[in-house]
Design a protein around this motif. Sequence first.
Motif, PDB file in Angstrom:
ATOM      1  N   ASN A 133     -21.564 -10.884   5.951  1.00 12.33           N
ATOM      2  CA  ASN A 133     -22.270 -11.281   4.731  1.00 12.33           C
ATOM      3  C   ASN A 133     -23.480 -10.385   4.507  1.00 12.33           C
ATOM      4  N   PRO A 134     -23.291  -9.249   3.774  1.00 13.59           N
ATOM      5  CA  PRO A 134     -24.438  -8.362   3.498  1.00 13.59           C
ATOM      6  C   PRO A 134     -25.534  -9.070   2.714  1.00 13.59           C
ATOM      7  N   THR A 135     -25.128  -9.944   1.759  1.00 15.79           N
ATOM      8  CA  THR A 135     -26.088 -10.744   1.000  1.00 15.79           C
ATOM      9  C   THR A 135     -25.575 -12.172   0.935  1.00 15.79           C
ATOM     10  N   GLU A 136     -26.373 -13.035   0.386  1.00 16.27           N
ATOM     11  CA  GLU A 136     -26.001 -14.452   0.320  1.00 16.27           C
ATOM     12  C   GLU A 136     -24.747 -14.676  -0.518  1.00 16.27           C
ATOM     13  N   ASN A 137     -24.540 -13.859  -1.566  1.00  8.75           N
ATOM     14  CA  ASN A 137     -23.406 -14.052  -2.471  1.00  8.75           C
ATOM     15  C   ASN A 137     -22.250 -13.067  -2.234  1.00  8.75           C
ATOM     16  N   TRP A 138     -22.377 -12.224  -1.247  1.00 12.16           N
ATOM     17  CA  TRP A 138     -21.375 -11.175  -1.024  1.00 12.16           C
ATOM     18  C   TRP A 138     -20.813 -11.285   0.383  1.00 12.16           C
ATOM     19  N   SER A 139     -19.474 -11.376   0.470  1.00  9.08           N
ATOM     20  CA  SER A 139     -18.790 -11.477   1.763  1.00  9.08           C
ATOM     21  C   SER A 139     -17.786 -10.338   1.913  1.00  9.08           C
ATOM     22  N   LEU A 140     -17.754  -9.732   3.091  1.00  2.00           N
ATOM     23  CA  LEU A 140     -16.778  -8.705   3.431  1.00  2.00           C
ATOM     24  C   LEU A 140     -15.867  -9.227   4.542  1.00  2.00           C
ATOM     25  N   PHE A 141     -14.564  -8.918   4.427  1.00  2.00           N
ATOM     26  CA  PHE A 141     -13.582  -9.326   5.432  1.00  2.00           C
ATOM     27  C   PHE A 141     -12.942  -8.053   5.977  1.00  2.00           C
ATOM     28  N   LEU A 142     -13.225  -7.730   7.231  1.00  4.50           N
ATOM     29  CA  LEU A 142     -12.753  -6.495   7.846  1.00  4.50           C
ATOM     30  C   LEU A 142     -11.775  -6.845   8.961  1.00  4.50           C
ATOM     31  N   GLY A 143     -10.562  -6.281   8.893  1.00  8.78           N
ATOM     32  CA  GLY A 143      -9.585  -6.611   9.922  1.00  8.78           C
ATOM     33  C   GLY A 143      -8.276  -5.883   9.730  1.00  8.78           C
ATOM     34  N   GLY A 144      -7.219  -6.547  10.133  1.00  2.70           N
ATOM     35  CA  GLY A 144      -5.888  -5.969  10.041  1.00  2.70           C
ATOM     36  C   GLY A 144      -4.881  -6.855  10.739  1.00  2.70           C
ATOM     37  N   GLY A 145      -3.676  -6.346  10.896  1.00  4.48           N
ATOM     38  CA  GLY A 145      -2.644  -7.154  11.519  1.00  4.48           C
ATOM     39  C   GLY A 145      -1.290  -6.489  11.470  1.00  4.48           C
ATOM     40  N   ILE A 146      -0.272  -7.275  11.154  1.00  6.93           N
ATOM     41  CA  ILE A 146       1.114  -6.822  11.157  1.00  6.93           C
ATOM     42  C   ILE A 146       1.737  -7.048   9.781  1.00  6.93           C
ATOM     43  N   ARG A 147       2.509  -6.071   9.342  1.00  5.58           N
ATOM     44  CA  ARG A 147       3.284  -6.207   8.103  1.00  5.58           C
ATOM     45  C   ARG A 147       4.756  -5.982   8.422  1.00  5.58           C
ATOM     46  N   ASN A 148       5.595  -6.833   7.862  1.00  6.29           N
ATOM     47  CA  ASN A 148       7.045  -6.720   8.014  1.00  6.29           C
ATOM     48  C   ASN A 148       7.654  -6.504   6.633  1.00  6.29           C
ATOM     49  N   ILE A 149       8.429  -5.418   6.469  1.00  7.91           N
ATOM     50  CA  ILE A 149       9.114  -5.126   5.204  1.00  7.91           C
ATOM     51  C   ILE A 149      10.609  -5.053   5.478  1.00  7.91           C
ATOM     52  N   ASN A 150      11.379  -5.879   4.783  1.00  7.69           N
ATOM     53  CA  ASN A 150      12.834  -5.847   4.872  1.00  7.69           C
ATOM     54  C   ASN A 150      13.396  -5.379   3.533  1.00  7.69           C
ATOM     55  N   LYS A 151      14.385  -4.506   3.594  1.00  3.32           N
ATOM     56  CA  LYS A 151      14.951  -3.947   2.364  1.00  3.32           C
ATOM     57  C   LYS A 151      16.469  -4.007   2.426  1.00  3.32           C
ATOM     58  N   TYR A 152      17.071  -4.566   1.378  1.00  2.85           N
ATOM     59  CA  TYR A 152      18.527  -4.668   1.266  1.00  2.85           C
ATOM     60  C   TYR A 152      18.998  -3.880   0.044  1.00  2.85           C
ATOM     61  N   THR A 153      20.107  -3.172   0.195  1.00  2.00           N
ATOM     62  CA  THR A 153      20.841  -2.619  -0.942  1.00  2.00           C
ATOM     63  C   THR A 153      22.248  -3.187  -0.874  1.00  2.00           C
TER      64      THR A 153
END
Length: 312
Positions: free
Chosen positions: A144-164
């Motif tokens: 929270n840099p300021t009272e009204n401003w929030s930052l969310f810093l992170g990451g994780g896993i993404r799964n992409i499935n593709k069908y033709t």
Amino acid sequence: MKIFRKCHILLFMLLSVFGLEASEEENGNIPAGKKKQKFELLLKRQTYSITPYNFTSFSERTDPNESVVANHLQQNQKVLVPAVFSYENYEKNFRAEISYYEVELVNPNSNVLKSNSGILSAERHYYSPLARSEFEANIYKIINPTENWSLFLGGGIRNINKYTYGNYVKDGAFSEYFYTYGPQISLQSSYLFTENFSLNLSLDLFYTEGTRFLKTPLLTPDTLLITNGSAGTRGIYRGTESEISFQYQFHSNMKFHAGYNQIYSYFSYLHYDQLDLTCQTQAPGAFTITNGSRSGNYEILRGFFLGFSVLF
């Protein structure tokens, strides 16, 4: 697998960092009257305009002696209901989030201009039905840099499935399927203009890789395609997802959302080396053998959405 180990290492590092920082924080940092934690379920109604890989790469998978230009893609819009579930802990400045969506295009088509030996022809080309699904799991550190401003810093896993999908004696099975997953970095920002009105921005950078499954032969109304299967071929997605939205909290436990989302991904094959035997069903004696090597190309999903979320 390498990607699987990388995902676990990334999650372990993020959890370790968040855990260490959270242990150093004091509960006195939470404003009086503010909840210590919250759960939120968000459902969106989003109209996606989809530019599939089948379309962007069509001109690169034809006879090298033939010039092909595809344009004016149609029947490529779809209404989706993406779901996002999140948890925030204000004592530990921690946020966890999962999301999922799935999209299908049944009859995408475009104009195709062909030039072969000085002969120009135009036709409407219908691409194979296709589907794409995505699942994400992210964790964030809240700053929270300021009272009204929030930052969310992170990451994780993404799964992409593709069908033709193909046409195997009308059974509707897939002709090509990719299951990919990998790490991503995720950044979000939320600015509160008033007590109930806020602006939200987000950006994800991702890389996924996975196995290709292929069914052969491929039978269409015009051709029969037989391939060696290209054993060991994998698929790679790399790209970004960006979003801007406005939120209005009209009830202590309910919010209204309106915004725009875009997923820009570049898809490419890895270890792709196969030969295709193509036979014309209307002329059994006519067949061609081609090298199925492909270059990578992009796939884009973009559109506006309206959403409703419940907090508890």
